[in-house]
Scaffold this active site. Structure first.
Site, PDB file in Angstrom:
ATOM      1  N   LYS B  76       0.849  -1.201   0.000  1.00  0.00           N
ATOM      2  CA  LYS B  76       0.000   0.000   0.000  1.00  0.00           C
ATOM      3  C   LYS B  76       0.880   1.245   0.000  1.00  0.00           C
ATOM      4  O   LYS B  76       1.874   1.306   0.731  1.00  0.00           O
ATOM      5  CB  LYS B  76      -0.916  -0.023   1.226  1.00  0.00           C
ATOM      6  N   SER B 151      -9.931   1.733   2.459  1.00  0.00           N
ATOM      7  CA  SER B 151      -9.017   2.520   1.644  1.00  0.00           C
ATOM      8  C   SER B 151      -7.943   1.701   0.936  1.00  0.00           C
ATOM      9  O   SER B 151      -7.354   2.173  -0.025  1.00  0.00           O
ATOM     10  CB  SER B 151      -8.315   3.570   2.506  1.00  0.00           C
ATOM     11  N   SER B 175     -10.175  -0.621   6.666  1.00  0.00           N
ATOM     12  CA  SER B 175      -9.553  -0.389   5.360  1.00  0.00           C
ATOM     13  C   SER B 175      -8.852  -1.585   4.745  1.00  0.00           C
ATOM     14  O   SER B 175      -8.458  -1.541   3.584  1.00  0.00           O
ATOM     15  CB  SER B 175      -8.558   0.773   5.445  1.00  0.00           C
TER      16      SER B 175
END
Ligand SMILES: [Zn+2]
Lengths: 478, 477
Positions: B76, B151, B175
């Protein structure tokens, strides 16, 4: 930084000064508060930095336990309650603060409810002494040298993250001398326990003064101004006096000061208006989620107390109890010569003479003299075997190269003059200066010094001034 | 979905397959589908091939490159990687290149995993659809008209699309788990402090945790074991060694007590879709059939989780994001003075959702409002912890849906932030409590889209959580 003997500037009749101090001290740890960077002064700018103290994205603080130990030691030296604490974030934007928040302690500081006893006997309450990180150091180039009109600014982050303790006093200080004594005493404690070098000139000790005035006899607290940028104890006195007089002038002209931060301008001897407290920022304190709450166990506190070295107030008391005058005791403790003084007195040296020699003739310390030698010298002086001038000469030599006072005195040919010889010299002097002698007899004590000086000159300093005085007094009485 | 991480690592360690060929085959999938999916902000093709060659050399020399030898992993893009632009999918960071590796990046490297790219996210991890990215949204590989969740939508999509067998994300309010559910993969949030946050660019420090994405529970367990462990650089890192979880996956659920959280399964909170409720019930029944003791349990304060979260997380974010002021790195927009430069840089650099949360958080911490908002939210947090503690007195794990619905179309919820926030209602309580939770794909809903079921466990309860997740996965087989 030594304590200066000053004449207290007197505020206009009817007004009382009210001062509280906020003192920031850099702790003398090897590394910074939340990272492993060197905690050093004067290094090449931005050399001692890493992702943590630069506040780079993703970095996290790790608490330096040595800094906590130092802060707890200071807390105990200030008679504080040392307790578990919580770090908080103080949020505000400033270029020298890399994260745009400062990690500090807010409602749960490490040290609360301490006090400081000043040499004058005044007692100042210390509300708190909390741990926080220092900011970087900004240099604003162009304009007035302050950020608002600078052309550009340079920031050195070597100082960012250096551990600080902020020591906050109650508004308990009511004279300028006490304010100066407070800071001097704090410094003496910091140096004694070894947690800070406390150098105001290098910024490792920074003093802000909250100043207000009130009608004498009242106990109200009026609007205060926080004066910053004070770089020495002398400036502190000047800044407080300036600020107090400014307030009094305002009140006298029917106005009132407004609460604000003011910037002391040492060169011009005045303060200028800074940030107003009315539009002051809301720091939005909240618990620092990147650090755990800090414990302070009874065992840790007991260990600190056990290891605590004798503190300045106690050391001064030791000297005054041994017969040293209070002013000399302050100086001897400040210089760290109190232990030597106490030892000299213990082995038989007369307190007043020992203190006088150490304060005036050995400002840099005893050198090669040991307490026994100084005690012997003082003994020779007090019995009249040496004059004070001779004693000073012998002492200088002892300090430089050691030795026995009697041997050094003998080598210089210093022998006590016999009283009969001095009587003869005095007779000659009276004959030569009859007018002066008449004035002396009529009570003008100032001319006494003239005769003593003449006798000293005639004997090349071998006469003992004290004996000469006694002879002159004897003639008056006779 | 392509090959599994454990199988690949076994083959690479044995010299049966080169790490280079593994990386090349995944780069080929990326070349084919990434233009549609946009899972990555940056694909590290050359770098991952070079690392693959190093790993092959270690194997050739008779060494062991580690448990994830040669396995590509998507990282990420809020995780710092030395020298590689790390953007948080925000304009404000510009092309900032961290001078250091996050601890997890270091650990992955030491385990032989190969970072194949930096994945897209909602800006600073604020969002539930990966639409709040300054670089454009990620699409759900299962249906390109749908969001992948967020997210960590890029990481979930990368695993679902076969770009990498493994990915890491960060989970502040769901997330990892919600996009895992939307993309039909496994996603897990560890116990707070189990995985180091050093090098994770903070959103909400007291809630953020890095965790694994994988195609199945065993791979997720293997990745968790690599990620977890004490880190002296993170003060909130748990001092004890992390739980070993791979060994418990086959143990079954005989006699384990499983509580279905009534408030999160339809009764307490509106908006849990019927098909999601159905699949959760089916999962509970399946665990019962496998020998678990299943009942319903009330965790009453979970219904306040969402409100508390949307005060605590923005409050911390408002402080964490202050440092992006244009002064030292990232985007700078000049102004007449320093303050004007700060304002101009932040105005241009942050997207709307980030600005919204900075404002919310600033307000919640303000003098005069602190007690009513931030202070009260912290009390709710304590209440949720207490309620969970009560539930765990007579349960080993809890069960709930991961997300209230299946994946929704792009643009469907961008107009009203509240409808977006509700996505996290089932996942937030674990973040507030600091507990581990895992989303396991459990079949499909009415529209044929995957549904995730969430297994929750108490602090440091990863072993029993993985044990139940693996058993649940087997009931689908
Ligand atoms: Zn540093």
């Amino acid at each position: 930084m030594t304590r200066e003997a000053v004449v207290e500037p007197v505020l206009p009749e009817g007004w009382e000064l009210v001062v509280g101090c906020e003192v920031h001290c850099e702790l003398a740890t090897a590394t910074k508060l939340f990272c492993g960077c060197r905690n050093g002064f004067g290094d090449e700018p931005n050399r001692n930095t890493c992702p943590v103290c630069l506040g780079l994205p993703g970095s996290l603080p790790v608490l330096n336990e040595a800094a906590v130990a130092f802060a707890m030691q200071l807390g105990r030296a200030l008679g504080s309650t040392v307790r578990g604490s919580v770090f908080a974030r103080k949020n505000y934007f400033y270029p020298d603060m890399p994260k745009d928040y400062q990690i500090t302690q807010y409602d749960q500081p490490t040290n609360v409810d301490g006090f400081l006893e000043l040499p004058t006997g005044a007692r100042v309450t210390i509300e708190r002494a909390h741990i926080e990180e220092d900011t970087g150091k900004s240099t604003h180039v162009g304009g007035s040298g302050r950020i608002h009109d600078a052309s550009y600014s340079l920031v050195d982050y070597n100082r960012a993250g250096v551990p600080l303790v902020e020591i906050v006093s109650a508004p308990d200080i009511h004279t300028i001398d006490d304010a100066k004594a407070y800071v001097a005493e704090l410094r003496a404690i910091l140096v004694t326990i070894g947690v800070s070098d406390a150098k105001m000139e290098e910024g490792s000790m920074r003093v802000d003064a909250n100043v207000s005035v009130r009608p004498a006899g009242s106990d109200e607290l009026r609007t205060r101004c926080e004066v910053k940028n004070i770089n020495s104890i002398r400036s502190l006195g000047r800044a407080i006096e300036y600020e107090a007089r400014r307030h009094i002038d305002l009140y006298n002209s029917g106005q009132a000061p407004r609460q604000e931060t003011r910037h002391w301008d040492e060169a011009n001897g005045r303060s200028t208006s800074g940030r107003s407290k009315e539009d002051s920022e809301d720091y939005r304190y909240f618990e620092e989620p990147d650090l755990l709450p800090l414990d302070a166990t009874a065992d840790e506190i007991a260990a600190i107390d056990d290891a605590m070295p004798p503190l300045p107030a106690g050391r001064r008391r030791l000297l005054t109890d041994a017969g040293v005058d209070a002013a000399s005791a302050v100086i001897l403790v400040d210089r760290g010569h109190d232990h030597f003084a106490a030892e000299t007195i213990r082995v038989g040296g007369e307190a007043a003479l020992v203190a006088r020699h150490l304060v005036h003739n050995l400002p840099d310390g005893p050198g090669e003299v040991d307490p026994a030698a100084l005690a012997a010298l003082v003994e020779m002086e007090s019995t009249g075997a040496l004059s004070s001038t001779q004693a000073k000469t012998v002492l200088a030599e002892l300090a430089a190269s050691g030795g026995e006072p009697s041997a050094v005195a003998a080598a210089h040919g210093f022998e006590a003059m016999d009283t009969g010889e001095l009587e003869g010299i005095l007779d000659d002097l009276i004959a030569a200066h009859p007018d002066e002698w008449t004035r002396f007899v009529e009570g003008d004590r100032k001319v006494q010094g003239f005769f003593v000086g003449q006798i000293m000159a005639a004997t090349k300093g071998q006469a003992d001034g004290k004996v000469v005085n006694q002879l002159m007094q004897a003639r008056l009485a006779g | 979905m392509a090959e599994r991480a454990i199988g690949l690592a076994t083959a690479v360690r044995a010299g049966d397959r080169s790490a280079r060929s593994v990386v090349e085959s995944h780069l080929a999938v990326i070349a084919e589908r990434e233009p549609d999916v946009h899972a990555f902000n940056l694909v590290l093709a050359d770098r991952s091939l070079a690392r693959a060659d190093e790993i092959d050399a270690i194997v050739a020399a008779g060494g062991d490159p580690g448990p994830l030898a040669g396995v590509p992993i998507a990282v990420k893009d809020n995780t710092c990687m030395r020298g590689v632009p790390t953007t948080c999918s925000s304009k404000i960071l510009g092309q900032w290149r961290p001078p250091y590796d996050a601890t997890v990046v270091q650990r992955l490297h030491e385990a032989g995993a190969i970072a194949i790219g930096k994945t897209n996210l909602d800006e600073f991890a604020m969002g539930s659809s990966t639409e709040n990215s300054a670089f454009g949204p990620t699409r759900n590989p299962l249906d390109l008209d749908l969001v992948p969740g967020g997210s960590s939508g890029g990481s979930a999509a990368a695993v679902a699309a076969g770009f990498a067998p493994l990915a890491i994300g960060s989970d502040t309010g769901g997330s990892i788990r919600q996009p895992a559910a939307f993309c039909g993969v496994v996603g897990m949030k560890p116990t707070y402090g189990a995985v180091s946050r050093y090098g994770l660019i903070a959103f909400a420090s007291s809630l953020d945790q890095i965790g694994p994405f994988a195609a199945d529970v065993a791979d997720a367990a293997a990745l968790f074991e690599v990620l977890a462990g004490h880190d002296p650089l993170d003060s909130t890192s748990i001092a004890e060694p992390a739980a070993q979880v791979s060994g418990v996956l086959d143990r079954g659920v005989e006699g384990l007590r499983v509580g279905v959280i009534s408030e999160l399964s339809g009764a307490g909170i509106d908006g849990i879709a019927a098909d999601v409720q159905d699949r959760t019930r089916t999962a509970a029944d399946a665990l019962g059939a496998a020998g678990a003791l299943v009942d319903e349990v009330s965790v009453p304060s979970t219904v306040f989780g969402l409100s508390a979260y949307y005060l605590i997380a923005p409050a911390e974010a408002s402080s964490n994001l202050s440092r992006y002021d244009g002064g030292r790195y990232g985007l700078r927009v000049d102004g007449a003075n320093n303050e004007a430069m700060n304002v101009a840089s932040r105005s241009a650099g942050f997207g709307d959702e980030v600005k919204r949360r900075i404002m919310l958080g600033t307000y919640a911490l303000s003098a005069g409002y602190y007690d009513a908002y931030y202070g009260k939210a912290q009390k709710v947090r304590t209440l949720i912890r207490d309620d969970f503690a009560a539930a765990y007195e007579n349960h080993d794990v809890l069960l709930s849906p991961t997300a209230p619905t299946t994946a929704f179309p792009l643009g469907d919820r961008t107009a009203d932030p509240m409808t977006m926030y509700v996505n996290d209602v089932c996942t937030i309580p674990s973040n507030l409590a600091g507990h581990p939770a895992i989303s396991v794909p459990y079949g499909v809903g009415a529209s044929g889209l995957p549904i995730g079921v969430q297994v929750l466990a108490p602090t440091r309860g990863e072993a029993v959580m993985f044990q139940v997740a693996a058993a649940l996965e087997r009931t689908m087989a």
